[in-house]
Motif scaffolding. Structure first.
Motif, short mmCIF file in Angstrom:
data_model
loop_
_atom_site.label_atom_id
_atom_site.label_comp_id
_atom_site.label_asym_id
_atom_site.label_seq_id
_atom_site.Cartn_x
_atom_site.Cartn_y
_atom_site.Cartn_z
N SER A 20 -33.67 100.16 38.93
CA SER A 20 -34.13 98.63 38.53
C SER A 20 -33.06 97.76 38.11
O SER A 20 -33.17 96.70 38.97
CB SER A 20 -34.96 98.86 37.48
N LEU A 24 -32.60 94.73 40.76
CA LEU A 24 -32.26 93.38 40.09
C LEU A 24 -31.16 92.85 40.60
O LEU A 24 -31.29 91.32 41.16
CB LEU A 24 -32.31 93.32 38.63
N VAL A 41 -37.78 88.48 40.57
CA VAL A 41 -36.82 88.36 39.37
C VAL A 41 -37.92 88.69 38.04
O VAL A 41 -37.45 89.24 37.32
CB VAL A 41 -36.09 87.16 39.30
N GLY A 45 -37.20 92.19 36.60
CA GLY A 45 -36.64 91.83 35.41
C GLY A 45 -37.50 92.43 34.07
O GLY A 45 -36.61 92.87 33.16
N HIS A 48 -36.94 96.17 34.35
CA HIS A 48 -35.82 96.51 33.96
C HIS A 48 -35.56 96.47 32.39
O HIS A 48 -35.08 97.09 31.75
CB HIS A 48 -34.78 95.71 34.58
#
Length: 87
Positions: A20, A24, A41, A45, A48
């Motif tokens: 991840s 990203l 994102v 994001g 992540h």
């Protein structure tokens, strides 16, 4: 849950967290800043972030059972902020 199962789960979380992070950095961020497409994102994001917190929490849970030193715990946690560290 057995220690072996906990370690196996931590390894999978580590791999997913690393993937991840790379997605990203290498895909989502260029899409946002070069092609003005911030949607990826937001989703990558969030995934992540959840995986990062799970990784740190897993490291803290395994600290005592695996008899890690504080130095080892620091290295494990610090490697989560390096692009290829979790691998």
């Amino acid at each position: 849950m057995s220690l072996d199962a906990q370690v196996k789960i931590f390894k999978w979380v580590s791999i997913l967290e690393g993937i991840s992070f790379l997605v990203l950095l290498l895909i989502a961020m260029p899409l946002k800043y070069i092609w003005d497409a911030p949607q990826m994102v937001q989703s990558v994001g969030m995934a992540h972030g959840i995986l990062f917190v799970t990784y740190i929490f897993g490291a803290l849970l395994l600290f005592k059972p695996l008899e890690w030193s504080y130095k080892t715990l620091f290295i494990v946690c610090a490697s989560s902020v390096l692009p290829l560290g979790p691998f």
